[in-house]
Design a protein around this motif. Sequence first.
Motif, PDB file in Angstrom:
ATOM      1  N   TYR A  35       1.558 -31.967  -1.412  1.00  0.00           N
ATOM      2  CA  TYR A  35       1.198 -33.372  -1.615  1.00  0.00           C
ATOM      3  C   TYR A  35       1.585 -34.205  -0.392  1.00  0.00           C
ATOM      4  O   TYR A  35       0.828 -35.088   0.039  1.00  0.00           O
ATOM      5  CB  TYR A  35       1.888 -33.920  -2.862  1.00  0.00           C
ATOM      6  N   ALA A  36       2.761 -33.926   0.196  1.00  0.00           N
ATOM      7  CA  ALA A  36       3.194 -34.665   1.387  1.00  0.00           C
ATOM      8  C   ALA A  36       2.246 -34.408   2.552  1.00  0.00           C
ATOM      9  O   ALA A  36       1.911 -35.329   3.317  1.00  0.00           O
ATOM     10  CB  ALA A  36       4.617 -34.263   1.757  1.00  0.00           C
ATOM     11  N   LYS A  37       1.793 -33.160   2.690  1.00  0.00           N
ATOM     12  CA  LYS A  37       0.865 -32.825   3.777  1.00  0.00           C
ATOM     13  C   LYS A  37      -0.479 -33.529   3.590  1.00  0.00           C
ATOM     14  O   LYS A  37      -1.011 -34.142   4.532  1.00  0.00           O
ATOM     15  CB  LYS A  37       0.659 -31.310   3.809  1.00  0.00           C
ATOM     16  N   LEU A  38      -1.030 -33.466   2.381  1.00  0.00           N
ATOM     17  CA  LEU A  38      -2.330 -34.080   2.124  1.00  0.00           C
ATOM     18  C   LEU A  38      -2.263 -35.597   2.263  1.00  0.00           C
ATOM     19  O   LEU A  38      -3.146 -36.215   2.864  1.00  0.00           O
ATOM     20  CB  LEU A  38      -2.817 -33.700   0.724  1.00  0.00           C
ATOM     21  N   SER A  39      -1.208 -36.199   1.725  1.00  0.00           N
ATOM     22  CA  SER A  39      -1.099 -37.657   1.793  1.00  0.00           C
ATOM     23  C   SER A  39      -0.937 -38.129   3.233  1.00  0.00           C
ATOM     24  O   SER A  39      -1.462 -39.187   3.612  1.00  0.00           O
ATOM     25  CB  SER A  39       0.074 -38.148   0.943  1.00  0.00           C
ATOM     26  N   SER A  40      -0.238 -37.344   4.061  1.00  0.00           N
ATOM     27  CA  SER A  40      -0.094 -37.726   5.471  1.00  0.00           C
ATOM     28  C   SER A  40      -1.430 -37.652   6.201  1.00  0.00           C
ATOM     29  O   SER A  40      -1.736 -38.503   7.049  1.00  0.00           O
ATOM     30  CB  SER A  40       0.936 -36.823   6.159  1.00  0.00           C
ATOM     31  N   VAL A  41      -2.248 -36.644   5.868  1.00  0.00           N
ATOM     32  CA  VAL A  41      -3.576 -36.521   6.476  1.00  0.00           C
ATOM     33  C   VAL A  41      -4.453 -37.698   6.072  1.00  0.00           C
ATOM     34  O   VAL A  41      -5.159 -38.294   6.904  1.00  0.00           O
ATOM     35  CB  VAL A  41      -4.227 -35.177   6.086  1.00  0.00           C
ATOM     36  N   LEU A  42      -4.434 -38.052   4.786  1.00  0.00           N
ATOM     37  CA  LEU A  42      -5.251 -39.178   4.315  1.00  0.00           C
ATOM     38  C   LEU A  42      -4.764 -40.496   4.900  1.00  0.00           C
ATOM     39  O   LEU A  42      -5.565 -41.395   5.201  1.00  0.00           O
ATOM     40  CB  LEU A  42      -5.230 -39.236   2.784  1.00  0.00           C
ATOM     41  N   THR A  43      -3.451 -40.631   5.081  1.00  0.00           N
ATOM     42  CA  THR A  43      -2.904 -41.863   5.643  1.00  0.00           C
ATOM     43  C   THR A  43      -3.335 -42.047   7.092  1.00  0.00           C
ATOM     44  O   THR A  43      -3.614 -43.177   7.533  1.00  0.00           O
ATOM     45  CB  THR A  43      -1.363 -41.849   5.548  1.00  0.00           C
ATOM     46  N   THR A  44      -3.408 -40.954   7.836  1.00  0.00           N
ATOM     47  CA  THR A  44      -3.798 -41.050   9.250  1.00  0.00           C
ATOM     48  C   THR A  44      -5.247 -41.501   9.429  1.00  0.00           C
ATOM     49  O   THR A  44      -5.601 -42.015  10.488  1.00  0.00           O
ATOM     50  CB  THR A  44      -3.605 -39.698   9.960  1.00  0.00           C
ATOM     51  N   VAL A  45      -6.084 -41.300   8.414  1.00  0.00           N
ATOM     52  CA  VAL A  45      -7.483 -41.732   8.519  1.00  0.00           C
ATOM     53  C   VAL A  45      -7.720 -43.046   7.783  1.00  0.00           C
ATOM     54  O   VAL A  45      -8.867 -43.398   7.473  1.00  0.00           O
ATOM     55  CB  VAL A  45      -8.443 -40.640   7.994  1.00  0.00           C
ATOM     56  N   GLY A  46      -6.635 -43.776   7.474  1.00  0.00           N
ATOM     57  CA  GLY A  46      -6.784 -45.140   6.981  1.00  0.00           C
ATOM     58  C   GLY A  46      -6.628 -45.347   5.491  1.00  0.00           C
ATOM     59  O   GLY A  46      -6.813 -46.465   5.003  1.00  0.00           O
ATOM     60  N   PHE A  47      -6.272 -44.313   4.731  1.00  0.00           N
ATOM     61  CA  PHE A  47      -6.126 -44.470   3.286  1.00  0.00           C
ATOM     62  C   PHE A  47      -4.753 -45.026   2.935  1.00  0.00           C
ATOM     63  O   PHE A  47      -3.761 -44.780   3.629  1.00  0.00           O
ATOM     64  CB  PHE A  47      -6.326 -43.125   2.580  1.00  0.00           C
ATOM     65  N   LYS A  48      -4.713 -45.746   1.835  1.00  0.00           N
ATOM     66  CA  LYS A  48      -3.449 -46.253   1.283  1.00  0.00           C
ATOM     67  C   LYS A  48      -3.265 -45.703  -0.124  1.00  0.00           C
ATOM     68  O   LYS A  48      -4.212 -45.677  -0.912  1.00  0.00           O
ATOM     69  CB  LYS A  48      -3.452 -47.790   1.250  1.00  0.00           C
ATOM     70  N   ARG A  49      -2.059 -45.300  -0.410  1.00  0.00           N
ATOM     71  CA  ARG A  49      -1.767 -44.757  -1.733  1.00  0.00           C
ATOM     72  C   ARG A  49      -1.613 -45.884  -2.749  1.00  0.00           C
ATOM     73  O   ARG A  49      -0.988 -46.903  -2.475  1.00  0.00           O
ATOM     74  CB  ARG A  49      -0.494 -43.910  -1.699  1.00  0.00           C
ATOM     75  N   SER A  50      -2.191 -45.676  -3.917  1.00  0.00           N
ATOM     76  CA  SER A  50      -2.110 -46.686  -4.972  1.00  0.00           C
ATOM     77  C   SER A  50      -0.690 -46.784  -5.519  1.00  0.00           C
ATOM     78  O   SER A  50      -0.007 -45.768  -5.702  1.00  0.00           O
ATOM     79  CB  SER A  50      -3.082 -46.322  -6.102  1.00  0.00           C
TER      80      SER A  50
END
Length: 403
Positions: free
Chosen positions: A51-66
Motif C-alpha cells: 500500500y505504501a508503494k502504490l500510494s507513493s506512485v499515485l502521489t507522484t502523479v498528482g493524486f491525493k488520498r481521501s
Amino acid sequence: MDVKNAFLHGELEEEVFMRLPPGHPQSHEPDLMCRLHKSIYGLKQSPRAWYAKLSSVLTTVGFKRSNADSSLFVRTGTAGKLVVLVYVDDLIITGDNIDEITKLKHSLQQRFAIKDLGILRYFLGIEMATSPKGFFLSQRKYVLDLLKEANMSDAKPVNTPLDTKLKLSLEGQPLPNISYYQRLVGKLIYLTITRPDIAYSVSIASQFMHFPTMEHFNLVKRLLRYLKGSIGRGIIMKKNESTEITGYCDADWAGNSIDRKSTTGYCTFVGGNLVTWKSKKQAVVARSSTEVEYRAMASTACELIWLKGLLCDLGVSTTQSMSLFCDNQATIHIASNPVFHERTKHIEVDCHYVRAQVQSQVIKTHFVKRYDQLADLFTKPLASPQFQRLLGKLGSINLLDPA
C-alpha cells in the motif's frame, strides 16, 4: 486493473530475516540467514508495504488520498478528474477524461506488471450492469455458488428471510459442525454488500457463531431459501443531478429476548440512491426507548458526516443541510433542546454529538411515521407486504422477477 504479484513490489522499512530457502547452495548451513529488502507473500508487513508503494506512485502523479477513505485517491486538474479505488491488488479507475485515464494506465504499466481488465463488469463477486440511466449492482453468481455449496439449489423459496414470530434462545441441540455454520454465515455477511434485505437476518445469525444450535442453523436455511427466490435482487442507482444526503434511523427497544439489548438500524441516501446501511445490536442494555433511538441517531449522524466528507474529497461539496429522519418525537426534541433532562445524562455523549450537528445546521432532524420508516427493515422481522414495500423504496429490485 489487476496487479500481478502485488506484494513483491513493497519495500520493507523494518529489518526482516528469513532462513535460506530449500535448494539454495548454502541452505545446509544453519547460521546463515537472508535479510529481505522487499516484501514477500506470507509476511505480515507485506500488505502495508504494498500500500505504501502504490500510494507513493499515485502521489507522484498528482493524486491525493481521501481523508474519509484511505483506499480512495483523487486527482483534480485542468484536464479533468481522475479517481482510483484500491482493494489490495485490484484497482478501479474512473474519471471524466478518457485520455487522462489512458495515460494513467500507461504510467502504472511502466511501474508494475499490471493487467487491464477493461470496463468494470465484475469486481470481487459484485456484478455491475450499466446503462445511460444509471447502474445496477448485484451478486447473482455469488448467490448461486452459495446455494450450491449449501446443497440448497433446489430448495423451496420463501417470501421473507425471517419469520415474524421468531424467538431464539441459547438452548437446543448443538450443531455438530460449527465451522460449516461459521463459513455459511461469513459468506452471507459478504452478501449484505448489495443485499440490504438480509442485513438484519444475517446480523441475528452472526450472534451465535461461537455456539450454534440446530435452531440457529434452521434460521440460516430459511435465509438461504429466501435467497433462492430472490437470486437476481440487487441495488439500482439512478442517474440524476441531486447530491442531497439523507438518512433514516430506527431502533428496536429490548428486542433481543436473550439479553434484552436493542438493535440499531439505519440507511443513508445520496441523490435518492441507497449507498450505506447497517443493522447492529447495541453494546449496552437501554433503559428507555428514547435512549435506544438516540443511540441510533448518533450512529446515523456519524455516517452522514462521513458521507459528506467522502463527497467533499470527490469534489462534490454542498452547503445544504443533511436530513435525518426518525420516528421518535422525544428523540427529536432532545436533539434540539439546549437543556439536558435528568433522565438523559447517561446518554449525554450521544446527545452532545447529535445536538452539535443540529445546532450548526449540518444535520436537520425530521419526524417520519413508523409506516414510512425505511430503517424499520434493519431492526425487526417484517410481514411480506411491508417487507416488499420498503425494499421497493430502498431501490432494491429483482431483475429476474417477471413482474
